[in-house]
Design an enzyme around this catalytic site. Structure first.
Site, short mmCIF file in Angstrom:
data_model
loop_
_atom_site.label_atom_id
_atom_site.label_comp_id
_atom_site.label_asym_id
_atom_site.label_seq_id
_atom_site.Cartn_x
_atom_site.Cartn_y
_atom_site.Cartn_z
N CYS A 170 -63.10 28.83 14.26
CA CYS A 170 -62.31 28.04 13.33
C CYS A 170 -62.33 28.72 11.98
O CYS A 170 -63.15 29.60 11.74
CB CYS A 170 -62.90 26.65 13.22
SG CYS A 170 -63.21 25.90 14.83
N ARG A 185 -57.55 32.63 13.08
CA ARG A 185 -58.86 32.37 13.68
C ARG A 185 -58.81 31.22 14.68
O ARG A 185 -59.63 31.15 15.59
CB ARG A 185 -59.87 32.02 12.59
CG ARG A 185 -60.33 33.21 11.81
CD ARG A 185 -61.34 32.79 10.80
NE ARG A 185 -62.60 32.39 11.39
CZ ARG A 185 -63.69 33.14 11.42
NH1 ARG A 185 -63.68 34.31 10.89
NH2 ARG A 185 -64.79 32.69 11.97
N TRP A 232 -60.06 25.64 16.46
CA TRP A 232 -59.89 26.15 17.83
C TRP A 232 -60.83 25.31 18.67
O TRP A 232 -62.04 25.44 18.58
CB TRP A 232 -60.27 27.63 17.88
CG TRP A 232 -59.97 28.32 19.16
CD1 TRP A 232 -58.80 28.91 19.53
CD2 TRP A 232 -60.87 28.54 20.26
NE1 TRP A 232 -58.92 29.47 20.77
CE2 TRP A 232 -60.18 29.25 21.24
CE3 TRP A 232 -62.20 28.18 20.49
CZ2 TRP A 232 -60.76 29.63 22.45
CZ3 TRP A 232 -62.79 28.55 21.69
CH2 TRP A 232 -62.06 29.27 22.65
N GLY A 240 -68.63 26.03 15.02
CA GLY A 240 -69.79 26.17 15.92
C GLY A 240 -69.85 25.02 16.90
O GLY A 240 -68.90 24.24 17.02
N GLU A 262 -56.91 48.72 28.26
CA GLU A 262 -56.49 48.20 26.96
C GLU A 262 -55.00 47.85 26.96
O GLU A 262 -54.60 46.81 26.44
CB GLU A 262 -56.82 49.25 25.87
CG GLU A 262 -56.38 48.90 24.48
CD GLU A 262 -56.89 47.58 23.95
OE1 GLU A 262 -57.78 46.96 24.59
OE2 GLU A 262 -56.38 47.12 22.93
N LYS A 300 -53.54 44.10 26.25
CA LYS A 300 -52.55 43.81 25.20
C LYS A 300 -51.40 43.02 25.80
O LYS A 300 -50.94 42.05 25.22
CB LYS A 300 -52.00 45.10 24.56
CG LYS A 300 -52.88 45.84 23.61
CD LYS A 300 -53.12 45.22 22.27
CE LYS A 300 -54.30 44.30 22.26
NZ LYS A 300 -55.61 44.80 22.12
N GLU A 317 -52.42 39.29 26.87
CA GLU A 317 -52.77 38.30 25.85
C GLU A 317 -51.59 37.87 25.00
O GLU A 317 -51.59 36.76 24.50
CB GLU A 317 -53.93 38.78 24.98
CG GLU A 317 -53.64 40.01 24.17
CD GLU A 317 -54.84 40.45 23.34
OE1 GLU A 317 -55.70 39.62 23.01
OE2 GLU A 317 -54.92 41.65 23.03
N HIS A 373 -57.76 52.50 47.69
CA HIS A 373 -58.81 51.67 48.31
C HIS A 373 -58.44 50.19 48.32
O HIS A 373 -59.30 49.35 48.49
CB HIS A 373 -60.14 51.90 47.58
CG HIS A 373 -60.59 53.33 47.63
ND1 HIS A 373 -61.00 53.93 48.80
CD2 HIS A 373 -60.62 54.29 46.68
CE1 HIS A 373 -61.30 55.20 48.55
NE2 HIS A 373 -61.07 55.44 47.26
N LYS A 410 -58.98 34.83 16.86
CA LYS A 410 -59.25 36.20 16.46
C LYS A 410 -60.73 36.55 16.57
O LYS A 410 -61.10 37.64 16.96
CB LYS A 410 -58.77 36.40 15.02
CG LYS A 410 -58.99 37.80 14.46
CD LYS A 410 -58.06 38.79 15.10
CE LYS A 410 -58.23 40.19 14.57
NZ LYS A 410 -57.69 41.19 15.51
C1 F6R Z 1 -57.94 41.68 22.13
C2 F6R Z 1 -58.96 41.29 21.19
C3 F6R Z 1 -60.26 40.81 21.71
C4 F6R Z 1 -61.39 41.32 20.81
C5 F6R Z 1 -62.73 40.72 21.25
C6 F6R Z 1 -63.88 41.25 20.40
O1 F6R Z 1 -56.81 42.17 21.50
O2 F6R Z 1 -58.75 41.34 20.00
O3 F6R Z 1 -60.46 41.18 23.03
O4 F6R Z 1 -61.42 42.71 20.89
O5 F6R Z 1 -62.69 39.32 21.11
O6 F6R Z 1 -63.70 40.94 19.05
P1 F6R Z 1 -64.46 41.74 17.93
O7 F6R Z 1 -63.97 43.13 17.94
O8 F6R Z 1 -64.14 41.00 16.67
O9 F6R Z 1 -65.92 41.67 18.26
#
Ligand code: F6R
Length: 613
Positions: free
Chosen positions: A2, A27, A74, A101, A486, A490, A493, A509, A608
């Protein structure tokens, strides 16, 4: 997960809080609220949905005052709705709280409070905190002692901000454990509180970061820090150089697009001051790395979550290839439960954009407990992962706001490459020529990234062809295998298209059974040591009717003749190629998602910074 903002001063708190929340909306964004002290009374506005709903509410029913707190949520406990949105008020309406939290013992606390006659207005765990504080306030008579007592009863990790109409001259903020940061921003005759720096950056750059189990009593003129138990702390005031403008979207439609395009600058900044091209040397002074330390290392463990873990997978290969040190990449959420073999000859490197990811911080604690040296590669300045590490590399990318990480993926790839060179050099494992060659290879990387970005139009055309896909498969090998992971992440998500990634050699396999004309395949087939193998895997996919999009080296006619579409990247040394191959895949996901009409900066269900386990 949050976002929290607080203000006390002489200005109207409402626009300052809403402005701060706007910067933190990435966030968490299922509901939002604010509480302002107006003529001695606490007034609260809360709304489900995005921040704009709260802004409309405040427009229709304005509130103003010079002290207030706000929150974007969140959801963890209780559905996203106005009644579960923060701030939460006590029964008397005299105490108000925002919280980041999980109160792990909230069921016991709630039962006790209910037995004592407290009536709950929401389904949240947070509400227990405000009722507890009110209960203790009636005993202690002052907010500070009441907050200390209440905090002493909470299990779990928390960032908490509270004020009471009985003491209209202060806000109290506290941090326990790793539920995200709590930062106090110092102004002139005014002070700010936030969970994350961008919320207050346009007002001040003088910051105090609360450590775990610390509490701040914030008035207009002063900030007093102590431990929850009451020991006075003399905090360090940090100065942050981030440019507030870089936290704005500018000419771009989305933060994600802006951040993709910022990679030329962020890669340039990553090299600046660290690489001496003339001498062919690397400097990473914040690691405090000595020759003795480099020589005694027996193992390197990289740990991270999500996108950062894919950077760690590339890093593992770089460290083994360049420095010859056995390396492993461990998913942070698994690490501490796997009784890892880590000791004082191990360096544990945590990679994190936010520096506040709960699982990554817990993995760092586990490494510390087992005697490892702890390093971090972090973007958010002053974050917990930066502060608790023995040494750190700052990503130098500036604030990353888009939920899907982009520039904070490519920067650590370069950081890890530089780190591998430094380790190898200090261990005496590189000749001067080898070192100079590896360092020289970095020189063109920002420019080559720019050439990938120049091809956005072509990527957009490919995105158009793929925009209605239901499933997609990403294949890669060797150092570009993590880039397949990766690219798939992308896409999933932000476009909500199901995507899987596989090491291409694994296809035969099992997964090859999935390939038909409805399953587009994205294959990374650049001119690296795995090139011939990738060609044969593409041939196998084509033989089964698959539509293949290749990420290929500019001018490679062989791949072009084989596949349906090509995303071109310039030729680069293979160990640095992931920096380039990831860029068209970021753009591909971005354009597919926008063509599907989706909100790429705030995809559903995501936040985020993941500060819960
Ligand atoms: C995907 C993404 C997440 C973060 C993961 C770790 O695009 O952003 O998978 O990479 O939540 O976050 P950090 O890097 O802040 O520890």
């Amino acid at each position: 997960m949050c976002g929290i903002v607080g203000y006390i001063g002489e200005r109207d708190a409402t626009p300052l809080i809403l402005g701060g929340l706007k910067k933190l909306e990435y966030r968490g964004y299922d509901s939002a609220g604010l509480a302002v002290l107006k003529n001695g009374q606490i007034e609260v506005r809360r709304n489900a949905g995005k921040l704009v709903n709260l802004e409309m509410n405040v427009c229709e029913q304005p509130i103003s005052g010079t002290l207030g707190i706000g929150h974007t949520r969140w959801a963890t406990h209780g559905e996203p709705s106005a009644r579960n949105a923060h701030p939460h008020l006590s029964g008397s309406g005299e105490v108000v709280v925002v919280h980041n939290g999980i109160v792990e013992n909230f069921i016991e606390l709630k039962e006790e409070l209910v037995t004592e006659g407290v009536v709950f207005q929401s389904d949240t765990d947070t509400e227990t905190i405000v009722h507890l504080i009110e209960k203790f306030l009636s005993v202690t008579g002052d907010l500070e002692s009441a907050a200390r007592k209440a905090l002493g009863q909470l299990k779990g990790a928390h960032g908490i901000v509270v004020f009471t109409s009985r003491e209209p001259d202060k806000i109290i903020a506290a941090r326990i454990g790793n539920a995200g940061g709590v930062v106090i921003g110092l102004g002139e005759g005014e002070n700010f509180i936030a969970s994350d720096i961008p919320a207050i950056l346009e007002h001040t750059r003088k910051l105090i970061f609360l450590e775990s189990r610390q509490m701040a009593v914030v008035t207009r003129e002063d900030v007093h820090i102590s431990t929850i138990e009451g020991t006075v702390i003399h905090p360090q005031v940090s100065s942050v150089a981030w440019d507030p403008v870089s936290a704005e979207k500018g000419e771009y439609r989305h933060f994600m697009q802006k951040e993709i395009h910022e990679q030329v600058r962020s890669l340039t900044d990553t090299l600046a001051g660290r690489v001496n091209f003339k001498e062919g040397t690397i400097r990473l002074p914040q690691l405090n790395l000595t020759v003795e330390k480099a020589k005694e290392v027996e193992k390197i463990v990289l740990t991270a979550c999500g996108t950062a873990s894919h950077a760690g997978m590339v890093g593992r290969i770089l460290i083994e290839r360049i420095a010859g040190i056995p390396a492993a990449m461990e998913i942070a959420s698994e690490f501490r439960y796997s009784d890892p073999i880590v000791n004082d000859k191990t360096i544990l490197i945590a990679i994190s954009q936010s520096g506040e990811t709960a699982d990554t911080l817990a993995a760092m604690e586990e490494g510390r407990r087992k005697g490892a040296t702890i390093w971090s590669i972090v973007n958010a300045i002053g974050s917990q992962a930066m502060r608790v590490a023995d040494g750190s590399i700052s990503m130098q990318t500036g604030p990353e706001i888009g939920v899907a990480s982009t520039k904070a993926f490519t920067a650590p790839l370069v950081d890890l490459y530089m780190l591998a060179i430094l380790l190898a050099d200090l261990r005496g494992d590189l000749s001067v020529q080898e070192r100079k060659k590896l360092v020289e290879d970095l020189r063109l990387i920002p420019e080559l990234a720019g050439r990938c970005l120049d091809r956005e139009g072509e990527v957009e055309e490919t995105a158009y062809l793929l925009r209605e896909s239901k499933d997609m498969l990403y294949l890669g090998r060797g150092i570009n295998m993590p880039i397949a992971y990766e690219g798939a992440l992308k896409l999933k998500e932000i476009s909500y298209i199901h995507a899987e990634a596989y090491p291409a050699g694994e296809m035969k396999h099992g997964p090859i059974a999935l390939i038909d004309e409805n399953m587009p395949v994205v294959a990374i087939a650049i001119k690296d040591p795995w090139y011939e193998k990738m060609i044969s895997q593409i041939e196998q996919a084509k033989a089964r009717g698959g539509i293949v999009v290749a990420v290929a080296t500019e001018g490679d006619e062989r791949v072009a003749a084989l596949v349906d579409r090509v995303l071109w990247v310039p030729e680069a040394p293979w160990m640095l190629s992931p920096v380039l191959t990831s860029i068209p895949l970021q753009m591909l996901a971005y354009h597919i998602a926008t063509m599907r009409g989706l909100d790429v900066d705030q995809p559903r269900n995501l936040a985020k910074s993941v500060t819960v386990e």
